[in-house]
Design a protein around this motif. Structure first.
Motif, short mmCIF file in Angstrom:
data_model
loop_
_atom_site.label_atom_id
_atom_site.label_comp_id
_atom_site.label_asym_id
_atom_site.label_seq_id
_atom_site.Cartn_x
_atom_site.Cartn_y
_atom_site.Cartn_z
N ILE A 1 -75.24 34.33 7.94
CA ILE A 1 -75.68 35.62 8.45
C ILE A 1 -76.91 35.49 9.37
CG2 ILE A 1 -76.50 37.93 7.81
CD1 ILE A 1 -74.61 37.84 5.45
N PHE B 1 -75.81 34.33 12.84
CA PHE B 1 -75.19 35.33 13.72
C PHE B 1 -76.28 35.98 14.58
CE2 PHE B 1 -72.10 36.18 10.00
CZ PHE B 1 -71.34 35.09 10.37
N GLU C 1 -72.34 38.01 23.72
CA GLU C 1 -70.96 37.58 23.54
C GLU C 1 -70.89 36.42 22.55
OE1 GLU C 1 -68.95 36.78 27.16
OE2 GLU C 1 -67.23 35.91 26.15
N ALA D 1 -72.87 35.91 20.13
CA ALA D 1 -73.09 36.43 18.78
C ALA D 1 -71.84 37.11 18.25
CB ALA D 1 -74.27 37.39 18.78
N ILE D 2 -71.19 37.96 19.07
CA ILE D 2 -70.05 38.72 18.53
C ILE D 2 -68.88 37.80 18.23
CG2 ILE D 2 -68.98 39.40 20.74
CD1 ILE D 2 -69.30 41.77 17.83
N LYS D 3 -68.67 36.77 19.07
CA LYS D 3 -67.56 35.86 18.79
C LYS D 3 -67.83 35.08 17.51
CE LYS D 3 -65.37 35.22 23.20
NZ LYS D 3 -65.34 34.54 24.48
N TYR E 1 -69.78 35.95 15.12
CA TYR E 1 -69.79 36.86 13.98
C TYR E 1 -68.37 37.18 13.51
CZ TYR E 1 -70.05 41.16 11.37
OH TYR E 1 -69.88 42.10 10.39
N LEU E 2 -67.50 37.57 14.46
CA LEU E 2 -66.15 37.97 14.07
C LEU E 2 -65.40 36.83 13.41
CD1 LEU E 2 -64.99 40.26 16.97
CD2 LEU E 2 -65.57 40.89 14.64
N VAL F 1 -66.99 36.22 9.83
CA VAL F 1 -66.63 37.10 8.71
C VAL F 1 -65.15 36.97 8.39
CG1 VAL F 1 -68.46 38.79 8.90
CG2 VAL F 1 -66.44 39.07 10.28
N MET F 2 -64.32 36.76 9.42
CA MET F 2 -62.90 36.63 9.14
C MET F 2 -62.64 35.36 8.32
SD MET F 2 -59.87 37.07 11.83
CE MET F 2 -58.34 36.39 11.27
N SER G 1 -64.76 33.97 6.30
CA SER G 1 -65.22 34.19 4.92
C SER G 1 -64.17 34.95 4.14
CB SER G 1 -66.50 35.02 4.89
OG SER G 1 -67.43 34.54 5.76
N ALA G 2 -63.53 35.95 4.79
CA ALA G 2 -62.54 36.74 4.07
C ALA G 2 -61.36 35.87 3.67
CB ALA G 2 -62.08 37.92 4.94
N PHE H 1 -54.65 42.82 2.72
CA PHE H 1 -55.21 41.67 3.44
C PHE H 1 -54.49 41.49 4.78
CE2 PHE H 1 -55.90 37.15 4.30
CZ PHE H 1 -57.26 37.07 4.06
N VAL I 1 -62.12 44.07 8.90
CA VAL I 1 -62.71 43.01 8.08
C VAL I 1 -63.01 43.53 6.68
CG1 VAL I 1 -64.74 41.57 7.81
CG2 VAL I 1 -63.65 41.74 10.02
N MET J 1 -59.98 43.40 4.57
CA MET J 1 -59.70 42.06 4.05
C MET J 1 -60.58 41.77 2.84
SD MET J 1 -59.49 40.04 7.67
CE MET J 1 -59.14 38.41 7.05
N LEU J 2 -61.87 42.11 2.95
CA LEU J 2 -62.78 41.81 1.84
C LEU J 2 -62.44 42.63 0.61
CD1 LEU J 2 -66.09 41.49 3.84
CD2 LEU J 2 -64.87 39.68 2.68
N VAL K 1 -59.68 41.15 -1.31
CA VAL K 1 -60.21 40.09 -2.18
C VAL K 1 -60.76 40.68 -3.47
CG1 VAL K 1 -61.98 38.33 -2.37
CG2 VAL K 1 -60.72 38.57 -0.26
N GLU L 1 -73.27 41.79 5.80
CA GLU L 1 -72.54 41.31 6.97
C GLU L 1 -72.23 42.44 7.94
OE1 GLU L 1 -69.11 39.31 5.54
OE2 GLU L 1 -69.91 37.35 6.06
N ILE M 1 -74.85 43.96 16.22
CA ILE M 1 -74.38 43.20 17.38
C ILE M 1 -73.50 44.09 18.27
CG2 ILE M 1 -73.07 41.19 18.12
CD1 ILE M 1 -73.87 39.81 15.54
N ILE N 1 -74.02 45.18 22.26
CA ILE N 1 -73.03 45.08 23.31
C ILE N 1 -72.82 46.45 23.96
CG2 ILE N 1 -70.55 44.74 23.65
CD1 ILE N 1 -70.76 42.38 21.81
N VAL O 1 -65.96 41.96 26.78
CA VAL O 1 -66.82 40.82 26.49
C VAL O 1 -66.06 39.57 26.88
CG1 VAL O 1 -68.15 39.69 24.70
CG2 VAL O 1 -67.73 42.11 24.56
#
Lengths: 487, 99
Positions: free
Chosen positions: A140, A143, A157, A159-161, A163-164, A167-168, A170-171, B14, B34, B37-38, B41, B71, B78, B82, B94
């Motif tokens: 975290i 990020f 950009e 950061a967002i890439k 980050y996404l 988190v994905m 991690s899921a 999920f 997201v 998904m969590l 879980v 998170e 973020i 943007i 982006v």
């Protein structure tokens, strides 16, 4: 219930936590000019945290807490020492970069240290819950660090890439962990190891696959790598150095702990997946690196490929008697990789202060007007390529030794792939060296000798000393590998 | 206790989450996917925990909820950055860096 606090064992974690609080508070009291002092407090905290690590290492033995969920043994101490050293060097790289811009200082070090705190906990974590919490504590803050230059769309950009994808992944990892918990009825790695030995369920392989896929994002293994070049390019370069070394090794430690302490009795859970990841990273990382014109992107693909080399021992670990040499190889390779990659990034940062460019062509003629820098950069590049007498050869040597110890067809194929890709890798590393030594500086370029700040010089000297010392006398790190593998 | 229904629900949630992350272009909707998904879980963990009568799963779920909140906080920050720089939360805009 008495949780059995052992303050000596958690002293490094406590010191870093105290430093985070101290830096956060101190930042309020310093005037703008005094902001450099926050960096000094942070560095002192990191160095102070080294002391209990040394005393614990001298003390020896294994200390367990929380029913074996938090363990301090040589394995965790080696990595904790590595993370603190990497954090110290990253701060040396950052101090002038952050000071030159009009960005705040204090928060940068707070975020960096928080990430390091996660790494320290990760080294000792032997439980799925604490591994997950440690991994998120590492991720975290990074990020936010990747998006440090708030007004630069490229940094946003990055950061967002990051980050996404973060988190994905991690899921996905959590979904795998929830299945592991459901099948084994425990989150403790030692109990999971007992259960998977006898359990024979196809779902177990799915669970292992999902868990490892989550970690594969963190270590940017192909095909989960596509965030890395963009994030590395867009993020501030000192942050990139930190991401590519400390954060990546954090992912490898998580992977190693889960595989070694948890999944090891059932090799079908991890071996095929890791074989595929290693082979894909080696081939794709090296081939795409050949085509890069930006040094940071080249180093990004090079770090993907180096990640492939580190994954090779994982993929052969349970064949034959390869466990010990595999663990040794992963430990030694990550330590050496850290020193040479941080060194290479230090030179990129130093040169970018002059040229304001990260193109490989901006290195042209560096050997003429800044021979010292060119020599050191060549050294790091050849070390990454694995040329003796620099440390990289020993890292590759241990990797091949693990693959040959395993002595199965799959391991031999992987070793052959690794050998071919190290030859390919030599070309793009050598290309930068050729640019520095055999090309003329571009017309109108400023060719006065480059003066680099003291902190940056110190970082380069530390990395160069490690790369040469370990390359000439590899027993230095070989001993650490032995200790970590329980030898 | 019936376990299958919970696991199927979690698996479906999920998959919807994964689809949302890949298909949605609006930053805020990606963050919501997201979360799906969590939460899948969490359902998994709590169902297993109740089935096995083992509290570790519930503790795990609590940690997942807490960290997911942190998170998403960072993620919204973020996306907000943007939005300020590009005046749109659409992630297709982006595209300065090419992977």
């Amino acid at each position: 219930m008495n949780p059995g606090w052992d303050f000596h064992a958690i002293a490094p974690v406590i010191i870093i936590t105290a430093t985070i609080v101290a830096v956060l508070i101190a930042d309020f009291f310093f005037e703008y000019r005094g902001r450099f002092r926050t960096q000094q407090i942070a560095s002192l905290g990191v160095l102070a945290a080294m002391i209990p690590i040394i005393t614990l290492a001298v003390d020896g033995g294994t200390r367990e807490m929380f029913n074996g969920g938090f363990v301090v043994d040589p394995y965790s101490l080696v990595f904790q020492g590595f993370f603190l050293a990497a954090a110290y060097i990253s701060m040396l790289l950052s101090v002038d970069y952050i000071g030159d811009g009009d960005y705040y200082q204090g928060e940068f070090y707070v975020l960096l240290l928080t990430s390091v705190l996660g790494m320290l906990v990760m080294s000792s974590a032997r439980d799925l819950i604490s591994i997950f919490v440690a991994l998120e504590t590492i991720s975290i803050p990074t990020f936010v660090l990747a998006g440090w230059r708030k007004h630069d769309p490229k940094s946003n950009e990055a950061a967002i890439k990051y980050y996404l994808i973060g988190v994905m992944s991690s899921a996905v990892m959590l979904y795998g962990m929830s299945l592991v918990f459901g099948l084994t009825g425990s989150t403790l790695l030692s109990e999971i190891a007992d259960k998977v030995r006898t359990l024979d369920s196809p779902l177990l392989i799915v669970a292992g696959f999902l868990t490892i896929a989550g970690f594969a994002f963190k270590v940017s293994a192909v095909p989960f790598h596509f965030w890395a070049p963009d994030t590395y390019e867009g993020a501030p370069t000192p942050v990139t150095a930190f991401l590519s070394v400390a954060s990546k090794v954090g992912g490898f430690v998580a992977l190693l702990s889960v595989v070694w302490f948890g999944f090891s009795p059932n090799s079908a859970m991890f071996q095929p997946v890791l074989w595929g990841l290693a082979a894909a990273s080696l081939i794709l990382g090296n081939l795409v690196a050949l085509r890069q014109t930006n040094i940071v992107r080249m180093l990004a693909y090079s770090s993907i490929a180096q990640g492939g080399f580190i994954l090779v021992p994982f993929a052969v670990a349970s064949d034959g008697g390869a466990w010990t040499s595999s663990i040794q190889s992963v430990v030694i390779y990550t330590l050496i990789y850290g020193a040479m990659n941080l060194g290479a990034f230090a030179i990129v940062i130093a040169l970018a202060r002059r040229t304001r460019s990260a193109e490989i062509t901006s290195f042209a003629g560096l050997g003429q007007y800044a021979p010292g820098m060119a020599i050191v950069m060549s050294m790091f590049l050849f070390s990454l390529a694995g040329v003796p007498p620099f440390a990289g050869w020993f890292a590759k040597f241990t990797m091949f030794r693990a693959a040959l110890d395993a002595n199965t067809p799959a391991a031999t194929v992987l070793a052959a792939l690794a050998a071919v890709s190290s030859v390919i890798a030599f070309f793009y590393y050598a290309r930068v060296a050729r640019e520095m030594w055999f090309h003329q500086p571009p017309e109108g370029a400023d060719v006065h000798p480059i003066r680099t700040p003291v902190a940056l010089n110190a970082a380069v000297v530390i990395c160069a000393a490690i790369v040469i010392a370990v390359g000439v006398y590899p027993q230095l790190f070989a001993r650490l590998g032995d200790l970590a593998a329980g030898g | 206790m019936i376990l299958n229904q919970f696991l199927i629900l979690a698996a479906v949630l999920f998959c919807i989450g994964v689809y949302g992350v890949l298909a949605r272009r609006n930053g805020v909707l990606v963050l919501m996917s997201v979360e799906l998904m969590l939460n899948a879980v969490n359902i998994n963990l709590i169902a297993f925990s109740a089935y096995l009568r083992e509290t570790a799963g519930e503790v795990f779920a609590l940690f997942v909820i807490t960290i997911a909140a942190a998170e998403v906080g960072v993620g919204l920050a973020i996306v907000l950055l943007i939005y300020r720089n590009l005046h749109s939360p659409d992630l297709d805009h982006v595209e300065q860096l090419k992977g």
